[in-house]
Design a protein around this motif. Sequence first.
Motif: not given
Length: 312
Positions: A133-151, A158-167
């Motif tokens: 849709a061409g919307a302005d969006w970002t994702l903050l995605y947290g999880g216990r560890t990087r290995a436990s975070m799906a997909f 999506y590059g810099e639109r996505v921020t991964l935050a393994p605890e």
Amino acid sequence: MTSYDGIELVVERRESAAVDVLVLTLRHPSGAELPAWEPGAHIDLVLGPGLERQYSLCGDPADRDRWRIAVLRERDGRGGSAHVHERVRPGDEVRARGPRNHFRLEPAGGYRFVAGGIGITPILPMLAAAEAAGADWTLLYGGRTRASMAFTGELARYGERVTLAPEDETGLPALAPVLAGLPEDTLVYCCGPGPLLDAVEERCPAGVLRVERFRPTTQHSVTDREFEVVLARSGRTLTVPPDVSVLDTVRGAGVEVLYSCAEGTCGTCETDVLEGEPDHRDSVLTEEERAAGETMLICVSRCRGRRLVLDL
């Protein structure tokens, strides 16, 4: 699809998406098209007597040949996830009901997506829709560890639109930079553990947050007194005792209704209210929907007065 029985599906593929996260791809045995769905939708898998669980669709809505779900193995769960991980194999048939959607992606100029753990599943197709849709969006995605975070591999495009935050690497997800000073016409979508949803809710202005919960929230009620329910289609009047739900009362009278979680989290038993004021105790309806009082989840919600008339 609103059938009480649902449809039989075949497990086409079974693969791991992360530690303790299993992905199943489902199709119709005959190759027929599956019912259409939109981002945010979920299905009920009927795994056996008394074993029915809800899973978000996380594939491509344009693919009418297959549905994809992801199942987190919950070590302290009620048996549904263990059944899927230990017993469901490619070629097996499973019964599904749905899709249903109480977490629709509403039109907006921008989105801030926040996901925790398996909460990424309903968010995943939302990202593709927002991007298209061409919307302005970002994702903050947290999880216990990087290995436990799906997909995470799929999210890389999506590059810099996505921020991964393994605890174990970054601590708890930093919500303030994401939620402070939200641009006008921006909605926040969040799915994940209860503490994450509560923290996001505390930081969001009224009206901008959309959430999906896996566990029921505590709902404060007027009282658990006795009241009457009138079933408009049959004209029957039933008495709901203080310690019995509307759902159990209706089913006890021999009326067939769709239901699943019985906790007020899946929305399967949502019923139209024709008269009376519901005492909402669910974790599905928005504040606006509760104020309107046009529907209620009869597995947990009750009556603020003495009488409800339901479209049953």
